[in-house]
Scaffold this active site. Sequence first.
Site, PDB file in Angstrom:
ATOM      1  N   HIS B   8       0.607  -1.217  -0.186  1.00  0.00           N
ATOM      2  CA  HIS B   8      -0.088   0.045  -0.389  1.00  0.00           C
ATOM      3  C   HIS B   8       1.037   0.907   0.028  1.00  0.00           C
ATOM      4  O   HIS B   8       2.079   1.136   0.579  1.00  0.00           O
ATOM      5  CB  HIS B   8      -0.529   0.212   1.235  1.00  0.00           C
ATOM      6  CG  HIS B   8      -1.866  -1.516   1.542  1.00  0.00           C
ATOM      7  ND1 HIS B   8      -2.570  -1.487   0.172  1.00  0.00           N
ATOM      8  CD2 HIS B   8      -1.582  -2.095   2.127  1.00  0.00           C
ATOM      9  CE1 HIS B   8      -3.553  -2.340   1.165  1.00  0.00           C
ATOM     10  NE2 HIS B   8      -3.154  -3.134   2.061  1.00  0.00           N
ATOM     11  N   ARG B  71      -3.111   3.506   0.307  1.00  0.00           N
ATOM     12  CA  ARG B  71      -3.223   2.841   1.537  1.00  0.00           C
ATOM     13  C   ARG B  71      -4.648   2.795   2.535  1.00  0.00           C
ATOM     14  O   ARG B  71      -5.717   3.560   2.139  1.00  0.00           O
ATOM     15  CB  ARG B  71      -2.942   4.025   2.753  1.00  0.00           C
ATOM     16  CG  ARG B  71      -2.916   3.982   4.616  1.00  0.00           C
ATOM     17  CD  ARG B  71      -2.561   4.781   4.509  1.00  0.00           C
ATOM     18  NE  ARG B  71      -2.166   5.141   6.066  1.00  0.00           N
ATOM     19  CZ  ARG B  71      -1.465   5.711   6.644  1.00  0.00           C
ATOM     20  NH1 ARG B  71      -0.997   7.087   6.364  1.00  0.00           N
ATOM     21  NH2 ARG B  71      -0.862   5.345   7.849  1.00  0.00           N
ATOM     22  N   HIS B 178     -10.201  -6.596   1.207  1.00  0.00           N
ATOM     23  CA  HIS B 178      -8.855  -5.967   2.493  1.00  0.00           C
ATOM     24  C   HIS B 178     -10.597  -4.733   3.501  1.00  0.00           C
ATOM     25  O   HIS B 178     -10.613  -3.987   2.345  1.00  0.00           O
ATOM     26  CB  HIS B 178      -8.416  -5.096   1.583  1.00  0.00           C
ATOM     27  CG  HIS B 178      -6.672  -4.819   2.573  1.00  0.00           C
ATOM     28  ND1 HIS B 178      -7.288  -3.835   3.288  1.00  0.00           N
ATOM     29  CD2 HIS B 178      -6.062  -5.400   2.563  1.00  0.00           C
ATOM     30  CE1 HIS B 178      -6.493  -4.156   4.487  1.00  0.00           C
ATOM     31  NE2 HIS B 178      -5.322  -4.639   3.857  1.00  0.00           N
ATOM     32  N   TYR B 194      -9.337  -6.266  10.759  1.00  0.00           N
ATOM     33  CA  TYR B 194      -7.752  -6.678   9.297  1.00  0.00           C
ATOM     34  C   TYR B 194      -8.488  -8.093   9.234  1.00  0.00           C
ATOM     35  O   TYR B 194      -9.050  -8.779   8.769  1.00  0.00           O
ATOM     36  CB  TYR B 194      -6.527  -6.484   9.623  1.00  0.00           C
ATOM     37  CG  TYR B 194      -6.899  -4.776   8.228  1.00  0.00           C
ATOM     38  CD1 TYR B 194      -7.311  -4.297   9.190  1.00  0.00           C
ATOM     39  CD2 TYR B 194      -5.662  -4.829   7.847  1.00  0.00           C
ATOM     40  CE1 TYR B 194      -7.112  -2.922   7.900  1.00  0.00           C
ATOM     41  CE2 TYR B 194      -5.040  -3.036   7.569  1.00  0.00           C
ATOM     42  CZ  TYR B 194      -5.578  -2.382   7.862  1.00  0.00           C
ATOM     43  OH  TYR B 194      -5.860  -1.500   7.219  1.00  0.00           O
ATOM     44  N   GLU B 284       2.600  -5.960   2.695  1.00  0.00           N
ATOM     45  CA  GLU B 284       1.938  -5.545   3.385  1.00  0.00           C
ATOM     46  C   GLU B 284       2.992  -4.060   3.606  1.00  0.00           C
ATOM     47  O   GLU B 284       3.191  -3.131   4.505  1.00  0.00           O
ATOM     48  CB  GLU B 284       1.576  -5.741   4.166  1.00  0.00           C
ATOM     49  CG  GLU B 284      -0.040  -5.083   4.864  1.00  0.00           C
ATOM     50  CD  GLU B 284      -0.633  -5.846   5.936  1.00  0.00           C
ATOM     51  OE1 GLU B 284      -0.419  -6.988   6.039  1.00  0.00           O
ATOM     52  OE2 GLU B 284      -1.490  -5.109   6.421  1.00  0.00           O
TER      53      GLU B 284
END
Lengths: 341, 341
Positions: B8, B71, B178, B194, B284
Amino acid sequence: MIIDCHGHYTTAPGELQAFRDAQIAAFNGRGATPDVNKLAISDDQIRESLEKAQLKLQRERGTDLTIFSPRASAMAHHVGDEAVSLAWTRVCNDLINRVVNLYPDNFVGVCQLPQSPGVSPTNSAVELERCVKEFGFIGCNLNPDPSGGHWTSPPLTDRHWYPFYEKMVELDVPAMVHVSSSCNANFHATGAHYINADTTAFMQFIQSDLFKDFPTLRFIIPHGGGAVPYHWGRYRGLAQDMKRPPLAESVMKNVFFDTCVYHQPGIDLLTRVIPVENILFGSEMVGAVRGIDPTTGFNYDDTKRYIDALAIPAEAKQAIFEGNVRRIFPRLDARLKQRAA
Amino acid sequence: MIIDCHGHYTTAPGELQAFRDAQIAAFNGRGATPDVNKLAISDDQIRESLEKAQLKLQRERGTDLTIFSPRASAMAHHVGDEAVSLAWTRVCNDLINRVVNLYPDNFVGVCQLPQSPGVSPTNSAVELERCVKEFGFIGCNLNPDPSGGHWTSPPLTDRHWYPFYEKMVELDVPAMVHVSSSCNANFHATGAHYINADTTAFMQFIQSDLFKDFPTLRFIIPHGGGAVPYHWGRYRGLAQDMKRPPLAESVMKNVFFDTCVYHQPGIDLLTRVIPVENILFGSEMVGAVRGIDPTTGFNYDDTKRYIDALAIPAEAKQAIFEGNVRRIFPRLDARLKQRAA
């Protein structure tokens, strides 16, 4: 001695559910509120409900004593209101007490709590005290989400819960963090809601100073700690990024995981990353998963086999099977010592 | 070639957040809606934001290409309304497009979607098409809970989502499931929300016939599949108890897990229980956990090291690092083949 820290009365006679159905119907304006005193379940019915299930499996699997509580999915704190929850909770706990009195060598009681969304847990403290002092129960199941999947209560670390924790500390009993059924279509109960609640609770504990306020408060996070051991690096790293103390200091003196993880690789991971002293044997039988694993030929929830297969010292297995459970449940330890004397 | 399927733009220049702050303030009646055309971020600022972070880490860790999206925690679909979400989403996706144009060898784009609680995902199909056709993006991040922790949308298997899935299938792009930040105090974003969303989505897929309706629909469940691999026995057993087909048939042709699991034992478990063809390399980074693991001396999120350390055949590592990612993202595969030719 092998003590299973996680068993629910999932096989109760049908009269119990009939009572519950009538209770909910009455709450919804259909029919009269059922009379608790007319709930007729005989000792023979109770024996039969257990002999073919939990007791049979205890014998087959070689476990001795199950820490036994009402069916978790049926607590359903989101159904009805506080009065409905209290009446239902007392009926369920009374029935567990009858089980324990019929089979004192096989079962020891843990209570359901009369939680209700938006209601202070002070009423739960009253029921906990009743069950501990009148029945000799040794702990309770605390639902972090009485709304059943909408998560409308404050986190477990909020002062909202403190009156209840004060009673837990006073009585020296631990709580298993255990949600009930989900009324949110997103969350399958045993496949998502349970595991999510376990994960959620652990992260809440990391974020707070709860155990500074209550140094002797103890929680068991069931289902192997949800996602936590698998993501142990994430949790260690998050605590570090947040400038929190290491988990060993801030959380792991007060939080314990059971072994309700239904395959060997999961148990291997659990015992590889989590200190032995934080692991309590549990199976959740007869519970969430009832089938036979075709890859092993044994029940998924026969978790004793996974522990037996571990390449860890005998003392470590003994701690998981008995020692840790007796340490976390001092009222059980006292009873067993008294019985042995 | 090593392709990181999960990165991200967490290091975007401060002007982006300033735009967002002004946008939210305007929505709340404080100040004017900011003009997108006045969002001045120079190419040099973009370069600087990446050179010291993602690009530096790519070089240090030896990875080649990152599948890059805005993000995730900043998507915040619960903030504002549909128009706010759309404007913010377009700004974020446009910026990813600039990153990809500046560094076409290092990044390939995946888009954020203009989701909003209660809003049909048809508007998301429009933005997905824009990003795929105009920018050459290869996938998207789909938020199963645009409410940010209240879970008010239908499950991912509900027909509510079908118009969006039709567009995904038409464009032949996968979605990473997500969520974004949480506005529910119970759920820490990266430590609970998450992981819970990952677990929840997988269980939803088990319960439904979604992949009968969309045989080519593909989802990546990030963060190593949430709790799923650790509880693989539970999920196999639940499917069996529910008389659902085995997971290999019903789910695992369409669902894939990344390797965002921040310690060796977790990655060991993942690769022990989940078929290699269902695992995609991901880190990530720079993301959820930024510190250095004192037990290894390396960053928690340096997940390549964990894969490197696995005792599995080189072809299996190659599949995780490259082959599977190219198979699940056919638009990336086509681009790489074209570039090589």
